[in-house]
Enzyme design. Structure first.
Site, PDB file in Angstrom:
ATOM      1  N   HIS A   1      -3.567  -5.089   0.477  1.00  0.00           N
ATOM      2  CA  HIS A   1      -2.942  -5.626   1.693  1.00  0.00           C
ATOM      3  C   HIS A   1      -2.963  -7.153   1.672  1.00  0.00           C
ATOM      4  O   HIS A   1      -3.913  -7.774   2.145  1.00  0.00           O
ATOM      5  CB  HIS A   1      -3.698  -5.124   2.932  1.00  0.00           C
ATOM      6  CG  HIS A   1      -3.459  -3.682   3.211  1.00  0.00           C
ATOM      7  ND1 HIS A   1      -2.444  -3.243   4.036  1.00  0.00           N
ATOM      8  CD2 HIS A   1      -4.077  -2.574   2.757  1.00  0.00           C
ATOM      9  CE1 HIS A   1      -2.453  -1.926   4.081  1.00  0.00           C
ATOM     10  NE2 HIS A   1      -3.441  -1.489   3.313  1.00  0.00           N
TER      11      HIS A   1
ATOM     12  N   GLU B   1      -1.420  -9.229   3.462  1.00  0.00           N
ATOM     13  CA  GLU B   1      -1.339  -9.852   4.801  1.00  0.00           C
ATOM     14  C   GLU B   1      -2.716 -10.237   5.342  1.00  0.00           C
ATOM     15  O   GLU B   1      -2.841 -11.133   6.167  1.00  0.00           O
ATOM     16  CB  GLU B   1      -0.606  -8.923   5.780  1.00  0.00           C
ATOM     17  CG  GLU B   1      -1.354  -7.672   6.242  1.00  0.00           C
ATOM     18  CD  GLU B   1      -1.239  -6.467   5.293  1.00  0.00           C
ATOM     19  OE1 GLU B   1      -0.930  -6.669   4.100  1.00  0.00           O
ATOM     20  OE2 GLU B   1      -1.476  -5.327   5.751  1.00  0.00           O
TER      21      GLU B   1
ATOM     22  N   CYS C   1       0.828  -1.205   0.000  1.00  0.00           N
ATOM     23  CA  CYS C   1       0.000   0.000   0.000  1.00  0.00           C
ATOM     24  C   CYS C   1       0.865   1.260   0.000  1.00  0.00           C
ATOM     25  O   CYS C   1       1.430   1.597  -1.034  1.00  0.00           O
ATOM     26  CB  CYS C   1      -0.985  -0.046   1.162  1.00  0.00           C
ATOM     27  SG  CYS C   1      -2.467   0.914   0.802  1.00  0.00           S
TER      28      CYS C   1
HETATM   29  N1  GLN Z   1      -2.010   6.770   2.792  1.00  0.00           N
HETATM   30  C1  GLN Z   1      -2.082   5.996   1.585  1.00  0.00           C
HETATM   31  C2  GLN Z   1      -3.442   6.125   0.912  1.00  0.00           C
HETATM   32  O1  GLN Z   1      -4.417   6.480   1.518  1.00  0.00           O
HETATM   33  C3  GLN Z   1      -1.762   4.546   1.864  1.00  0.00           C
HETATM   34  C4  GLN Z   1      -2.759   3.844   2.723  1.00  0.00           C
HETATM   35  C5  GLN Z   1      -2.267   2.537   3.276  1.00  0.00           C
HETATM   36  O2  GLN Z   1      -1.070   2.275   3.277  1.00  0.00           O
HETATM   37  N2  GLN Z   1      -3.153   1.728   3.799  1.00  0.00           N
HETATM   38  O3  GLN Z   1      -3.577   5.870  -0.236  1.00  0.00           O
END
Ligand code: GLN
Length: 545
Positions: free
Chosen positions: A513, A515, A387
Site C-alpha cells: 500500500h 498510499e 493490493c
Molecule cells: N483480499 C486480498 C488479500 O487478502 C487483498 C487485500 C488488500 O487489498 N488489502 O490478499
C-alpha cells in the site's frame, strides 16, 4: 508513576458531537510543536473493545492504517504520521480491547496476588502505563500528545478520562495540559452562534475532575471577543485560551489557522516549552501549492467502499500530495466497482486521465475492478493498482492474454482452474483472523530498467503490506510471456511485489500500500508518477481536440 524524563503530556478530548476533527486538531498541534524545535510523539486511545480495527469492516471503521511494525491502527495514525513527518508504531494506538486483554492475561497469571481487579486502579494504571511508556522509552521526547477517541460523556471513554485525570495528580500541573475540542454551532433561524453545547460539554468534563486548559471551538463563523469571553467565563478558562477552530477547505490549513489564533504559544507558555516561533514556511508553501494549482486531472478510483470515503483516507491524501508536486488539482471520481461491467466501464472510464484500483476484501466488486483494468490496459489509460488492484490486474491479464480464461484468486473461487493468486503456505493453517495477514514493512528490490525503478530512483524500497494472498509463482512464466513484467520482488525473489506492462504508457500495480507512506513534502513516487502520466494524457486529449 512519575515520568523520569521531563516529558510533557498533552491530552486532547472532544465534546458535543463526534467527527469534529480531533485527529486533525491533535496532529496540527503536533506539527506546530515540532516546528518549534520540539521532539513530539502521539498516541491515540480508542475506547472500543476490539483489540484493533483490523477485523472491522471498512464500512464501520474506515481505513485501517498499517504501521511499519505491522500494527493495524486507527486512521488518525495516518494523520499523525503525515503531519509529524515521523513513522509511528504499535504502541501509538491503544484500544480498550488491548487494555482489557493485558489485564485479563495478568489476572490469569496470578499477577494481582489475590486482589479484586477493578477499573480503578487496575484499568486506569494500565492506561497510564501506555502514555508514560512512550516517554520512558524515548527520553528525548519533549511532548507526548494523547488523543482520547469518542466524545466526552460516552460510557466507554470513562476509564480513559479517569486515567488521564490521574496523570495530572501524579505528575503535577506543570507537566500536563488538557485540550478540549467542542462545537459552537450557528443556528441560522436565530442568526446566532450558540455556546451552550460547549458549556455543557465542559461541565461534563469537570464533573469527572478534568478542567480543560484550552478550548478549541469548531465553528463556521468567526468567534468574536464577546463570545470568547462568554465561553471562558462559563468554562473557567481565560478568553485567550478559547481558540477559534474555523472550518477550513483543506486539512493542511488547520495548523496555520490554529497558529494564527496563538495555539502553540499558549501551549508553550503553560508547559514551559520555550519561546521559539514555529517555522511554518515549508508547510505554508505546500498549502499554497495545493490551493493555487493551475492544472487539473480526473482520476477514477474504482472500489467497493466508495460510499464510505474514510476507507480511502490515505489514498485521498496521497493524491493531494502528488497533485501539489505536479502543480495539479486531482479530481477523484469515485466509481462503484459493484455496478461495473465491460460496457459501463467503457462509458464511465474512457474519458478519465487515470484509473486507480485500490485494495479490498471479498468477492463483491472484483469483476468490476477486472473490467476497469481491462479498459485501462486496452485504451492506454494510466493505471495504478494497489493490493487487490494488483491481484485483479493479474487475473485480468491471465484471462485475456495468457490463455487462462478461468483464472481467479482462491479468495474468490477456491477451486478455480488457474489460481493465479493464492494463499501463502504459512497462511494455510491459520484459524485466527486478527493480526494474521502479511502486515507491515517489507523490503522490495526493484528491477533495473523498469518503470518502478525509474519512479523510485532507487534499487530497494520498504513498503507496507496488509493482505493474505500472493501472486502464484507457478504462473509467472505464462504471465511474463503475456507481456507482464515483475519489476519489484522480495529480496529472495519469491514474492511478487510490483508488476507493470512495458508496452503501456503507465501501467503499474503493487502488492503493498504505497498510499500509507505518502507525506505532504514527500509525495509517494508512484502517486506522483501516476498524476504526471494522467497530466500527459489530459494534455494530449487537449492537443487532439
Ligand atoms: N483480499 C486480498 C488479500 O487478502 C487483498 C487485500 C488488500 O487489498 N488489502 O490478499
Amino acid at each position: 508513576m512519575v515520568s523520569s524524563s521531563g516529558t510533557k503530556f498533552i491530552f486532547v478530548m472532544g465534546g458535543v458531537v463526534s467527527s469534529l476533527g480531533k485527529g486533525i486538531a491533535a496532529s496540527s498541534l503536533g506539527l506546530l510543536l515540532k516546528q518549534r524545535g520540539l521532539q513530539v510523539s502521539m498516541l491515540k486511545f480508542d475506547p472500543y473493545l476490539n483489540v484493533d480495527p483490523g477485523t472491522m469492516s471498512p464500512f464501520q471503521h474506515g481505513e485501517v492504517f498499517v504501521t511499519d511494525d505491522g500494527a493495524e491502527t486507527d486512521l488518525d495514525l495516518g494523520h499523525y504520521e503525515r503531519f509529524l513527518g515521523r513513522s509511528l508504531g504499535r504502541e501509538n494506538n491503544v484500544t480498550a480491547g488491548q487494555i482489557y486483554d493485558a489485564i485479563l492475561t495478568k489476572e490469569r497469571r496470578g499477577d494481582f496476588l489475590g486482589r479484586t481487579v477493578q477499573v480503578v486502579p487496575h484499568v486506569t494504571n494500565e492506561i497510564k502505563g501506555c502514555v508514560l511508556r512512550l516517554a520512558d522509552r524515548d527520553p528525548d521526547l519533549d511532548v507526548v500528545i494523547t488523543e482520547i477517541g469518542g466524545t466526552v460523556g460516552d460510557i466507554e471513554s470513562l476509564p480513559f478520562l479517569e486515567a488521564v485525570r490521574q496523570v495530572l495528580f501524579d505528575l503535577g500541573r506543570e507537566n500536563c495540559l488538557y485540550l478540549h475540542l467542542t462545537l459552537v454551532p450557528y443556528i441560522a433561524t436565530a442568526h446566532e452562534i450558540k455556546t451552550k453545547p460547549t458549556q455543557h460539554s465542559v461541565k461534563t468534563l469537570r464533573e469527572i475532575g478534568i478542567q480543560p486548559d484550552i478550548l478549541l471551538c469548531r465553528t463556521k463563523l468567526p468567534l468574536n471577543q464577546d463570545v470568547k469571553e462568554k465561553i471562558g467565563l462559563f468554562c473557567n478558562v481565560s478568553a485567550r485560551d478559547v481558540i477559534e477552530a474555523r472550518d477550513a477547505e483543506s486539512i493542511y490549513e488547520v495548523p496555520l489557522r490554529l497558529e494564527a489564533e496563538g495555539l502553540s504559544q499558549r501551549v508553550a507558555e503553560k508547559l514551559g516549552l520555550g519561546e521559539r516561533e514555529p517555522d511554518l514556511e515549508d508547510w505554508r508553501r505546500f498549502v499554497r501549492g495545493v490551493q493555487m494549482a493551475t492544472r487539473e486531472v480526473r482520476i477514477a478510483v474504482v472500489g467497493k467502499y466508495v460510499d464510505h470515503l474514510d476507507s480511502y483516507k490515505s489514498i485521498i491524501e496521497a493524491f493531494t500530495h502528488a497533485g501539489e508536486a505536479n502543480d495539479a488539482r486531482v479530481r477523484v471520481e469515485w466509481v462503484d466497482s459493484e455496478n461495473l461491467n465491460e460496457a459501463t466501464a467503457a462509458e464511465k472510464l474512457t474519458d478519465m486521465d487515470g484509473i486507480l484500483v485500490p485494495g479490498g476484501f471479498g468477492h463483491r466488486g472484483v469483476e468490476g475492478k477486472v473490467a476497469a483494468i481491462r479498459l485501462a490496459r486496452e485504451r492506454g489509460i494510466p493505471f495504478l493498482g494497489i493490493c487487490l488492484g494488483l491481484q485483479a490486474a493479474i487475473i485480468e491479464l491471465a484471462r485475456a492474454v495468457a490463455g487462462l480464461p478461468g483464472a481467479d484468486s482462491t479468495e474468490f473461487e477456491p477451486q478455480n482452474p488457474a489460481p493465479v493468486i493464492c494463499l501463502m503456505e504459512e497462511q494455510k493453517g491459520l484459524r485466527q483472523m486478527g493480526g494474521t495477514m502479511r502486515l507491515g514493512a517489507y523490503p522490495c528490490r526493484l528491477v533495473a530498467g523498469s518503470l518502478a525503478r525509474r519512479c523510485y530512483d532507487r534499487d530497494e524500497v520498504s513498503e507496507r503490506h496488509r493482505h493474505r494472498y500472493e501472486v502464484n509463482n507457478a504462473y509467472r512464466d505464462k504471465l511474463a510471456a503475456a507481456g507482464m513484467r515483475f519489476s519489484g520482488l522480495s529480496p529472495d525473489g519469491q514474492l511478487v511485489e510490483i508488476i507493470e506492462l512495458p508496452d503501456h504508457p503507465f501501467f503499474i500495480a503493487t502488492q503493498f500500500h504505497p498510499e500509507l507512506k505518502s507525506r505532504p513534502r514527500a509525495p509517494h513516487p508512484l502517486f506522483r508518477a501516476l498524476v504526471a502520466a494522467a497530466l500527459t494524457r489530459s494534455q494530449s486529449k487537449v492537443a487532439v481536440s
